[in-house]
Design a protein around this motif. Structure first.
Motif, PDB file in Angstrom:
ATOM      1  N   LEU A   1     -25.111  -4.274  71.172  1.00 38.75           N
ATOM      2  CA  LEU A   1     -26.274  -4.910  70.562  1.00 38.75           C
ATOM      3  C   LEU A   1     -26.268  -4.779  69.050  1.00 38.75           C
ATOM      4  N   TRP A   2     -26.205  -3.563  68.556  1.00 46.58           N
ATOM      5  CA  TRP A   2     -26.293  -3.409  67.107  1.00 46.58           C
ATOM      6  C   TRP A   2     -25.004  -3.804  66.398  1.00 46.58           C
ATOM      7  N   ARG A   3     -23.855  -3.611  67.046  1.00 42.09           N
ATOM      8  CA  ARG A   3     -22.600  -4.034  66.418  1.00 42.09           C
ATOM      9  C   ARG A   3     -22.556  -5.552  66.255  1.00 42.09           C
ATOM     10  N   ARG A   4     -22.957  -6.254  67.293  1.00 38.67           N
ATOM     11  CA  ARG A   4     -22.961  -7.717  67.221  1.00 38.67           C
ATOM     12  C   ARG A   4     -24.014  -8.212  66.227  1.00 38.67           C
ATOM     13  N   TYR A   5     -25.149  -7.495  66.146  1.00 42.52           N
ATOM     14  CA  TYR A   5     -26.186  -7.844  65.177  1.00 42.52           C
ATOM     15  C   TYR A   5     -25.605  -7.856  63.773  1.00 42.52           C
ATOM     16  N   TYR A   6     -24.953  -6.750  63.382  1.00 46.34           N
ATOM     17  CA  TYR A   6     -24.423  -6.652  62.024  1.00 46.34           C
ATOM     18  C   TYR A   6     -23.297  -7.647  61.775  1.00 46.34           C
ATOM     19  N   SER A   7     -22.464  -7.891  62.757  1.00 47.38           N
ATOM     20  CA  SER A   7     -21.385  -8.869  62.592  1.00 47.38           C
ATOM     21  C   SER A   7     -21.945 -10.268  62.332  1.00 47.38           C
ATOM     22  N   THR A   8     -22.907 -10.653  63.152  1.00 44.51           N
ATOM     23  CA  THR A   8     -23.507 -11.982  63.017  1.00 44.51           C
ATOM     24  C   THR A   8     -24.264 -12.100  61.699  1.00 44.51           C
TER      25      THR A   8
ATOM     26  N   TYR B   1     -21.887 -12.179  58.632  1.00 46.32           N
ATOM     27  CA  TYR B   1     -21.111 -13.410  58.582  1.00 46.32           C
ATOM     28  C   TYR B   1     -21.971 -14.570  58.076  1.00 46.32           C
ATOM     29  N   VAL B   2     -23.176 -14.694  58.627  1.00 48.06           N
ATOM     30  CA  VAL B   2     -24.074 -15.774  58.194  1.00 48.06           C
ATOM     31  C   VAL B   2     -24.377 -15.632  56.708  1.00 48.06           C
ATOM     32  N   PHE B   3     -24.699 -14.426  56.276  1.00 47.14           N
ATOM     33  CA  PHE B   3     -25.021 -14.208  54.863  1.00 47.14           C
ATOM     34  C   PHE B   3     -23.824 -14.523  53.968  1.00 47.14           C
ATOM     35  N   ALA B   4     -22.655 -14.036  54.339  1.00 36.92           N
ATOM     36  CA  ALA B   4     -21.466 -14.249  53.504  1.00 36.92           C
ATOM     37  C   ALA B   4     -21.098 -15.726  53.414  1.00 36.92           C
ATOM     38  N   MET B   5     -21.173 -16.435  54.516  1.00 39.58           N
ATOM     39  CA  MET B   5     -20.808 -17.848  54.486  1.00 39.58           C
ATOM     40  C   MET B   5     -21.781 -18.653  53.634  1.00 39.58           C
ATOM     41  N   ARG B   6     -23.050 -18.307  53.680  1.00 36.37           N
ATOM     42  CA  ARG B   6     -24.039 -19.033  52.877  1.00 36.37           C
ATOM     43  C   ARG B   6     -23.973 -18.636  51.415  1.00 36.37           C
TER      44      ARG B   6
ATOM     45  N   GLY C   1     -30.487 -11.306  73.132  1.00 36.06           N
ATOM     46  CA  GLY C   1     -31.002 -12.500  72.477  1.00 36.06           C
ATOM     47  C   GLY C   1     -31.874 -12.172  71.280  1.00 36.06           C
ATOM     48  N   TYR C   2     -32.725 -11.161  71.428  1.00 37.32           N
ATOM     49  CA  TYR C   2     -33.575 -10.741  70.310  1.00 37.32           C
ATOM     50  C   TYR C   2     -32.720 -10.326  69.112  1.00 37.32           C
ATOM     51  N   PHE C   3     -31.710  -9.494  69.355  1.00 41.31           N
ATOM     52  CA  PHE C   3     -30.876  -9.021  68.253  1.00 41.31           C
ATOM     53  C   PHE C   3     -30.079 -10.154  67.613  1.00 41.31           C
ATOM     54  N   GLN C   4     -29.590 -11.086  68.409  1.00 44.26           N
ATOM     55  CA  GLN C   4     -28.821 -12.186  67.856  1.00 44.26           C
ATOM     56  C   GLN C   4     -29.687 -13.126  67.016  1.00 44.26           C
ATOM     57  N   LEU C   5     -30.864 -13.453  67.512  1.00 47.76           N
ATOM     58  CA  LEU C   5     -31.742 -14.340  66.749  1.00 47.76           C
ATOM     59  C   LEU C   5     -32.261 -13.661  65.491  1.00 47.76           C
ATOM     60  N   ARG C   6     -32.516 -12.370  65.586  1.00 44.62           N
ATOM     61  CA  ARG C   6     -32.926 -11.622  64.403  1.00 44.62           C
ATOM     62  C   ARG C   6     -31.787 -11.561  63.388  1.00 44.62           C
ATOM     63  N   ALA C   7     -30.555 -11.425  63.859  1.00 43.66           N
ATOM     64  CA  ALA C   7     -29.402 -11.389  62.960  1.00 43.66           C
ATOM     65  C   ALA C   7     -29.266 -12.696  62.188  1.00 43.66           C
ATOM     66  N   VAL C   8     -29.436 -13.805  62.881  1.00 46.41           N
ATOM     67  CA  VAL C   8     -29.343 -15.102  62.211  1.00 46.41           C
ATOM     68  C   VAL C   8     -30.452 -15.231  61.164  1.00 46.41           C
ATOM     69  N   ALA C   9     -31.667 -14.877  61.545  1.00 48.75           N
ATOM     70  CA  ALA C   9     -32.791 -14.973  60.606  1.00 48.75           C
ATOM     71  C   ALA C   9     -32.582 -14.053  59.408  1.00 48.75           C
TER      72      ALA C   9
ATOM     73  N   ALA D   1     -24.278 -17.822  68.053  1.00 49.84           N
ATOM     74  CA  ALA D   1     -25.158 -16.694  68.387  1.00 49.84           C
ATOM     75  C   ALA D   1     -26.162 -17.104  69.455  1.00 49.84           C
ATOM     76  N   VAL D   2     -26.682 -18.311  69.363  1.00 48.95           N
ATOM     77  CA  VAL D   2     -27.611 -18.799  70.387  1.00 48.95           C
ATOM     78  C   VAL D   2     -26.887 -18.929  71.729  1.00 48.95           C
TER      79      VAL D   2
END
Length: 79
Positions: free
Chosen positions: A5-12, A15-20, A55-63, A36-37
């Motif tokens: 959960l937390w490893r995937r959170y930080y990866s996602t 990655y989103v932050f760096a690409m943007r 799902g909570y962690f992934q959506l929070r990671a994207v946000a 992620a969805v």
């Protein structure tokens, strides 16, 4: 495993932050958000409790990645 959960959170999130922000590639950030969805939906196969938490962690990671909310936002734990 719970550490997924937390490893995937930080990866996602990172990655989103760096690409943007760093690489000016909003298309890749958007693609990672869609993945992620999809991962969130697929996690429900492991049971409703895991699916909801993953799902909570992934959506929070994207946000958080889009908002630039970095740092230790999710404590690494096995809970």
């Amino acid at each position: 495993s719970p550490s997924t959960l937390w490893r995937r959170y930080y990866s996602t999130r990172n990655y989103v932050f760096a690409m943007r922000s760093t690489f000016s590639r909003p298309d890749l950030a958007r693609r990672e958000a869609l993945k992620a969805v999809a991962r969130s939906l697929g996690a429900w196969a492991r049971g409703p409790r895991f699916g909801a938490r993953f799902g909570y962690f992934q959506l929070r990671a994207v946000a958080d990645g889009y908002r630039g909310r970095l740092g230790c936002t999710v404590p690494p734990s096995d809970r």
